[in-house]
Design a protein around this motif. Structure first.
Motif, PDB file in Angstrom:
ATOM      1  N   PHE A 190      16.010 -14.337  -1.776  1.00  0.00           N
ATOM      2  CA  PHE A 190      14.943 -14.289  -2.780  1.00  0.00           C
ATOM      3  C   PHE A 190      14.398 -15.700  -2.980  1.00  0.00           C
ATOM      4  N   PRO A 191      13.140 -15.953  -2.614  1.00  0.00           N
ATOM      5  CA  PRO A 191      12.613 -17.328  -2.654  1.00  0.00           C
ATOM      6  C   PRO A 191      12.523 -17.919  -4.052  1.00  0.00           C
ATOM      7  N   HIS A 192      12.449 -17.048  -5.096  1.00  0.00           N
ATOM      8  CA  HIS A 192      12.280 -17.547  -6.463  1.00  0.00           C
ATOM      9  C   HIS A 192      13.598 -17.815  -7.168  1.00  0.00           C
ATOM     10  N   LEU A 193      14.716 -17.554  -6.469  1.00  0.00           N
ATOM     11  CA  LEU A 193      16.029 -17.764  -7.069  1.00  0.00           C
ATOM     12  C   LEU A 193      16.757 -18.916  -6.382  1.00  0.00           C
ATOM     13  N   THR A 194      17.599 -19.611  -7.139  1.00  0.00           N
ATOM     14  CA  THR A 194      18.421 -20.673  -6.572  1.00  0.00           C
ATOM     15  C   THR A 194      19.502 -20.066  -5.687  1.00  0.00           C
ATOM     16  N   VAL A 195      20.257 -20.926  -5.016  1.00  0.00           N
ATOM     17  CA  VAL A 195      21.391 -20.468  -4.223  1.00  0.00           C
ATOM     18  C   VAL A 195      22.335 -19.638  -5.094  1.00  0.00           C
ATOM     19  N   LEU A 196      22.671 -20.156  -6.267  1.00  0.00           N
ATOM     20  CA  LEU A 196      23.561 -19.426  -7.169  1.00  0.00           C
ATOM     21  C   LEU A 196      22.956 -18.097  -7.588  1.00  0.00           C
ATOM     22  N   GLY A 197      21.675 -18.106  -7.954  1.00  0.00           N
ATOM     23  CA  GLY A 197      21.004 -16.876  -8.378  1.00  0.00           C
ATOM     24  C   GLY A 197      20.945 -15.837  -7.274  1.00  0.00           C
ATOM     25  N   ASN A 198      20.707 -16.278  -6.036  1.00  0.00           N
ATOM     26  CA  ASN A 198      20.667 -15.356  -4.904  1.00  0.00           C
ATOM     27  C   ASN A 198      21.998 -14.654  -4.710  1.00  0.00           C
ATOM     28  N   VAL A 199      23.081 -15.419  -4.768  1.00  0.00           N
ATOM     29  CA  VAL A 199      24.389 -14.830  -4.488  1.00  0.00           C
ATOM     30  C   VAL A 199      24.860 -13.967  -5.648  1.00  0.00           C
ATOM     31  N   MET A 200      24.495 -14.331  -6.877  1.00  0.00           N
ATOM     32  CA  MET A 200      24.869 -13.533  -8.048  1.00  0.00           C
ATOM     33  C   MET A 200      24.192 -12.172  -8.059  1.00  0.00           C
ATOM     34  N   MET A 201      23.026 -12.062  -7.418  1.00  0.00           N
ATOM     35  CA  MET A 201      22.177 -10.891  -7.580  1.00  0.00           C
ATOM     36  C   MET A 201      22.887  -9.579  -7.263  1.00  0.00           C
ATOM     37  N   ALA A 202      23.711  -9.548  -6.216  1.00  0.00           N
ATOM     38  CA  ALA A 202      24.373  -8.296  -5.837  1.00  0.00           C
ATOM     39  C   ALA A 202      25.245  -7.758  -6.969  1.00  0.00           C
ATOM     40  N   GLU A 203      26.035  -8.635  -7.581  1.00  0.00           N
ATOM     41  CA  GLU A 203      26.916  -8.197  -8.661  1.00  0.00           C
ATOM     42  C   GLU A 203      26.115  -7.854  -9.914  1.00  0.00           C
ATOM     43  N   GLU A 204      25.035  -8.592 -10.166  1.00  0.00           N
ATOM     44  CA  GLU A 204      24.215  -8.299 -11.337  1.00  0.00           C
ATOM     45  C   GLU A 204      23.507  -6.953 -11.185  1.00  0.00           C
ATOM     46  N   LEU A 205      23.043  -6.651  -9.973  1.00  0.00           N
ATOM     47  CA  LEU A 205      22.387  -5.361  -9.752  1.00  0.00           C
ATOM     48  C   LEU A 205      23.372  -4.210  -9.884  1.00  0.00           C
ATOM     49  N   GLU A 206      24.603  -4.425  -9.436  1.00  0.00           N
ATOM     50  CA  GLU A 206      25.600  -3.373  -9.581  1.00  0.00           C
ATOM     51  C   GLU A 206      25.924  -3.146 -11.058  1.00  0.00           C
ATOM     52  N   ALA A 207      25.993  -4.218 -11.848  1.00  0.00           N
ATOM     53  CA  ALA A 207      26.313  -4.087 -13.269  1.00  0.00           C
ATOM     54  C   ALA A 207      25.144  -3.527 -14.068  1.00  0.00           C
ATOM     55  N   SER A 208      23.911  -3.878 -13.660  1.00  0.00           N
ATOM     56  CA  SER A 208      22.726  -3.449 -14.395  1.00  0.00           C
ATOM     57  C   SER A 208      21.591  -3.167 -13.414  1.00  0.00           C
ATOM     58  N   PRO A 209      21.572  -1.978 -12.790  1.00  0.00           N
ATOM     59  CA  PRO A 209      20.572  -1.656 -11.769  1.00  0.00           C
ATOM     60  C   PRO A 209      19.135  -1.759 -12.260  1.00  0.00           C
ATOM     61  N   LEU A 210      18.874  -1.473 -13.524  1.00  0.00           N
ATOM     62  CA  LEU A 210      17.508  -1.485 -14.034  1.00  0.00           C
ATOM     63  C   LEU A 210      17.019  -2.901 -14.335  1.00  0.00           C
ATOM     64  N   LEU A 211      17.862  -3.698 -14.982  1.00  0.00           N
ATOM     65  CA  LEU A 211      17.453  -5.050 -15.367  1.00  0.00           C
ATOM     66  C   LEU A 211      17.726  -6.075 -14.272  1.00  0.00           C
ATOM     67  N   GLY A 212      18.750  -5.807 -13.462  1.00  0.00           N
ATOM     68  CA  GLY A 212      19.131  -6.776 -12.443  1.00  0.00           C
ATOM     69  C   GLY A 212      19.645  -8.069 -13.044  1.00  0.00           C
ATOM     70  N   LYS A 213      20.191  -7.978 -14.236  1.00  0.00           N
ATOM     71  CA  LYS A 213      20.685  -9.170 -14.929  1.00  0.00           C
ATOM     72  C   LYS A 213      21.861  -8.777 -15.818  1.00  0.00           C
ATOM     73  N   SER A 214      22.899  -9.600 -15.814  1.00  0.00           N
ATOM     74  CA  SER A 214      24.071  -9.330 -16.642  1.00  0.00           C
ATOM     75  C   SER A 214      24.151 -10.343 -17.774  1.00  0.00           C
ATOM     76  N   PHE A 215      24.999 -10.061 -18.722  1.00  0.00           N
ATOM     77  CA  PHE A 215      25.107 -10.916 -19.903  1.00  0.00           C
ATOM     78  C   PHE A 215      26.574 -11.080 -20.280  1.00  0.00           C
ATOM     79  N   GLY A 216      26.846 -12.120 -21.069  1.00  0.00           N
ATOM     80  CA  GLY A 216      28.179 -12.317 -21.627  1.00  0.00           C
ATOM     81  C   GLY A 216      29.257 -12.445 -20.579  1.00  0.00           C
ATOM     82  N   ARG A 217      30.331 -11.691 -20.785  1.00  0.00           N
ATOM     83  CA  ARG A 217      31.484 -11.786 -19.904  1.00  0.00           C
ATOM     84  C   ARG A 217      31.130 -11.380 -18.471  1.00  0.00           C
ATOM     85  N   ALA A 218      30.300 -10.351 -18.322  1.00  0.00           N
ATOM     86  CA  ALA A 218      29.916  -9.889 -16.980  1.00  0.00           C
ATOM     87  C   ALA A 218      29.164 -10.985 -16.231  1.00  0.00           C
TER      88      ALA A 218
END
Length: 264
Positions: free
Chosen positions: A85-113
Motif C-alpha cells: 500500500f503506497p500510502h502506508l509506512t512499512v509498519l502500517g503495511n505489515v500491520m494491515m493483515a492483522e487489522e483487517l482480520e480484527a476489523s474487516p469493515l474499518l481495517g483498523k484496530s484499537f487499544g490492546r488489539a
C-alpha cells in the motif's frame, strides 16, 4: 497424511484448458520450485492454492479437506509486482493483515488489539531485515527492500504455506542472492511449505527440495486450447548438493532437452 494433495486436477476457462491431470502429494516443509514456459498455467496453479481460482475438475485438498475458495491466513503470497500500500509506512503495511482480520469493515484496530498488531508487525519486519525502515513509505525503499516488505506482509499471519510467483525476477543479481539467503532462512526457521515460480533453472535447484516442470504433453494444431499443461517432471533436489542435482537432471536422458525447451 500429506499436507497438500491433488487428484486429476484441472482448470478451464470456457473451452480453454489451462491445466489438466495434475496429481501430486506434498508434505509439510517441502520447498517446491515450478518452471515452465510463460503462459503454461503456473500462476493459475498458484492462485488455485491461494484460493482465488477454483478447480474446474478433480480434487485439491489441504490436510485432506478441499482448499477454501478464498485466501486464508494459512496461505501467504508474494508476487513479482510489489503488492504494498503506497500510502502506508512499512509498519502500517505489515500491520494491515492483522487489522483487517480484527476489523474487516474499518481495517483498523484499537487499544490492546492495536498494540498486539504493532508488536507482531515489528517482529515480522525484524525477521526480513527492515527494522531500520519502520516509518518509511514504499517509494522510499529500493526494489529489494520493497520485496522484503512484501514477504513480511505475507508472513504476518504466520501462514503454513508461502506462495511465491517470480518474486526475485526484477531484482539485480547481488540483491537476488541476498533474497535467496533470506527466503532460505525463513523457510528453515518457520518450517514453511513453499511453492515458488521461477524462470531461472539454477535458482530453482539452489532453493528447492523438489522441482516441477509444467508443460503440455498433448497438442492439437487445429485446437491449441483443447489441452492444458501438466507436471511433466517431478525431480527431487538434494539441499546439500543442489549443483550436483542440477547436473544430474540436465544429463539425464531427455530431461535436459525437455526443460530447456519448456523454459523458452
Amino acid at each position: 497424511m500429506s499436507l497438500l494433495t491433488a487428484k486429476r486436477l484441472e482448470k478451464h476457462y470456457g473451452h480453454h484448458v489451462v491445466l489438466e491431470n495434475l496429481n501430486f502429494e506434498v508434505d509439510e516443509g517441502e520447498f517446491v520450485t515450478l518452471v515452465g514456459a510463460s503462459g503454461c498455467g503456473k500462476t493459475t496453479f498458484i492462485k488455485m492454492l491461494l484460493g482465488t481460482e477454483n478447480a474446474s475438475k478433480g480434487e485439491l485438498a489441504l490436510d485432506g479437506c478441499p482448499i477454501p475458495n478464498e485466501p486464508g491466513p494459512d496461505r501467504g503470497v508474494v508476487f513479482q509486482k510489489y503488492s504494498v500500500f503506497p500510502h502506508l509506512t512499512v509498519l502500517g503495511n505489515v500491520m494491515m493483515a492483522e487489522e483487517l482480520e480484527a476489523s474487516p469493515l474499518l481495517g483498523k484496530s484499537f487499544g490492546r488489539a492495536r498494540r498486539r498488531a504493532i508488536e507482531n508487525a515489528r517482529a515480522r519486519i525484524d525477521e526480513v531485515g527492515l527494522s531500520h525502515a519502520l516509518n518509511k513509505y514504499p517509494h522510499e525503499l529500493s526494489g529489494g527492500m520493497q520485496q522484503r516488505l512484501a514477504i513480511a506482509q505475507a508472513l504476518m499471519m504466520r501462514p503454513r504455506i508461502l506462495l511465491l510467483d517470480e518474486p526475485f525476477g526484477a531484482l539485480d543479481p547481488g540483491i537476488r542472492q541476498d533474497m535467496h539467503a533470506l527466503i532460505t532462512k525463513l523457510w528453515a526457521e518457520q518450517k514453511l511449505t513453499i511453492f515458488m515460480i521461477t524462470h531461472d533453472l539454477k535458482e530453482a535447484f539452489e532453493l528447492g527440495t523438489r522441482l516441477w516442470v509444467f508443460d503440455k504433453t498433448r497438442h492439437d494444431p487445429q485446437a491449441p486450447e483443447a489441452y492444458g499443461a501438466t507436471i511433466t517432471y517431478d525431480l527431487p533436489i538434494s539441499r546439500e548438493r543442489p549443483a550436483t542435482a542440477l547436473t544430474e537432471a540436465l544429463t539425464r536422458g531427455g530431461v535436459k532437452t525437455h526443460i530447456e525447451e519448456t523454459l523458452l
